[in-house]
Design an enzyme around this catalytic site. Structure first.
Site, short mmCIF file in Angstrom:
data_model
loop_
_atom_site.label_atom_id
_atom_site.label_comp_id
_atom_site.label_asym_id
_atom_site.label_seq_id
_atom_site.Cartn_x
_atom_site.Cartn_y
_atom_site.Cartn_z
N ARG A 182 0.77 -1.24 -0.04
CA ARG A 182 -0.01 -0.17 0.02
C ARG A 182 0.86 1.31 -0.13
NH1 ARG A 182 -3.07 -2.77 -1.67
NH2 ARG A 182 -5.34 -3.48 -0.93
N GLU A 242 -3.97 7.44 -6.03
CA GLU A 242 -3.96 6.78 -7.44
C GLU A 242 -5.30 7.09 -7.86
OE1 GLU A 242 -1.52 2.85 -5.61
OE2 GLU A 242 -3.73 2.89 -5.66
N HIS A 288 -0.12 0.15 -10.30
CA HIS A 288 -1.24 -0.60 -9.49
C HIS A 288 -1.65 -1.85 -10.23
CE1 HIS A 288 -3.64 -0.89 -5.52
NE2 HIS A 288 -3.52 -1.77 -6.00
#
Length: 318
Positions: free
Chosen positions: A237, A266, A285
């Site tokens: 994370r 993000e 991601h």
């Protein structure tokens, strides 16, 4: 049973099937849902599925027919679990679907940095090898992983698989976790205190969940304990890091490299210091997003809904 998927695109951009859900009820799929659209779109739904659309207490209160919330993710911070529990609404997640893909991405980042792949292939494309007077060249130091020490922070399913792969490379493995006993050795992995892991590791890889206790635990103070030239990998994370502190350590040469699949915001903002830091390599991601992992994700999500309809909910997180 009316089923609404609020943000299906990242899970299935068109290369997989939603047939499993269609067999369970009246299905409506939205590729993306803005915050101001979610109540209207889910208003009639009894079953709502989401990946990143936030279902907070205010949203849940405005959905009178809601009986079940399913997540297309392992993490469940986008749902107010207490508000759902108060309504008797089970919230389910998808455990362990992407373990192998995230482990693969972890070592993709590590191997890229250790072998200088990205920079080397760029210089070859730019003609530097063609111009070389030698049969080989390199423009940065190269690292052999054999015999190096990998420190794993977080020793759950993913952390344990990372340890196994690291041992196959001949690496020494340390691990830290809140529930691990320092000094214990399990399957060749030595459990150590956090500070010891920072000091002894050539590579540090983060695989822990985010919580109030570890937000920004990689910061200026902790980075000062790290070996000069160490590599930091984060596929967990983004907010585990103080991103400015990591960028400063990279630019000053105290960290030898950084690979990450996650950032604190993000998509990131243009001024994120890690985007242009020295020896910083960021992927968007997508470590979880292999075809195989997304296939498993959808299969488990369908099974979760089927279990709920059968009166035996599974993978309930609230």
């Amino acid at each position: 049973m009316k089923i609404v998927i609020l943000d299906g695109y990242t899970t299935n951009p068109g290369d997989l099937s939603w047939n499993g859900f269609e067999e369970l009820g009246d299905l409506t799929i939205y590729d993306r849902t803005l915050s101001e659209e979610k109540v209207a779109r889910a208003f009639e739904a009894e079953i709502v599925l989401s990946n990143k659309v936030v279902l907070d207490a205010a949203t849940i209160a405005q959905l009178p027919h809601l009986k079940y919330i399913g997540l297309f993710s392992t993490g469940y911070n986008v749902v107010d679990l207490q508000a759902a529990r108060a309504r008797g609404i089970p919230v389910t997640n998808i455990p362990s679907y992407s373990t192998e893909s995230v482990v693969q991405s972890t070592f993709a980042h590590l191997l890229n940095i250790a072998s200088n792949l990205s920079q080397n292939t760029t210089t070859v494309r730019n003609g530097d090898w063609v111009k070389s007077i030698d049969f080989c060249y390199w423009n940065n130091s190269l690292m052999e992983l054999f015999g190096k020490t990998l420190g794993i922070v977080g020793f759950g399913t993913i952390g344990q698989r990372v340890a196994q792969v690291a041992q196959a490379f001949g690496m020494n493995v340390l691990a830290y976790g809140r529930h691990l006993n320092p000094g214990e050795i399990r399957d060749g992995v030595l459990f150590v205190p956090f500070e010891s892991l920072l000091q002894k590791s050539d590579i540090i890889s983060l695989h822990c969940p985010l919580n109030d206790d570890n937000r920004h635990f990689i910061n200026q103070k902790s980075l000062a304990m790290v070996k000069r030239g160490a590599i930091l990998i984060n596929t967990a994370r983004g907010p585990l890091l103080d991103e400015q502190a990591v960028a400063d350590a990279l630019n000053e040469g105290r960290l030898g490299g950084f690979g990450a699949d996650v950032l604190s915001t993000e998509p990131p903002q243009n001024n994120n210091p890690l985007l242009n830091a020295k020896n910083s390599y960021i992927t968007a991601h997508n470590a979880w997003a292999t075809f195989e992992a997304r296939s498993r994700l959808i299969s488990i999500a369908v099974a979760n809904v089927q279990a709920f309809l059968n009166g035996k909910p599974q993978n309930v997180v609230n």
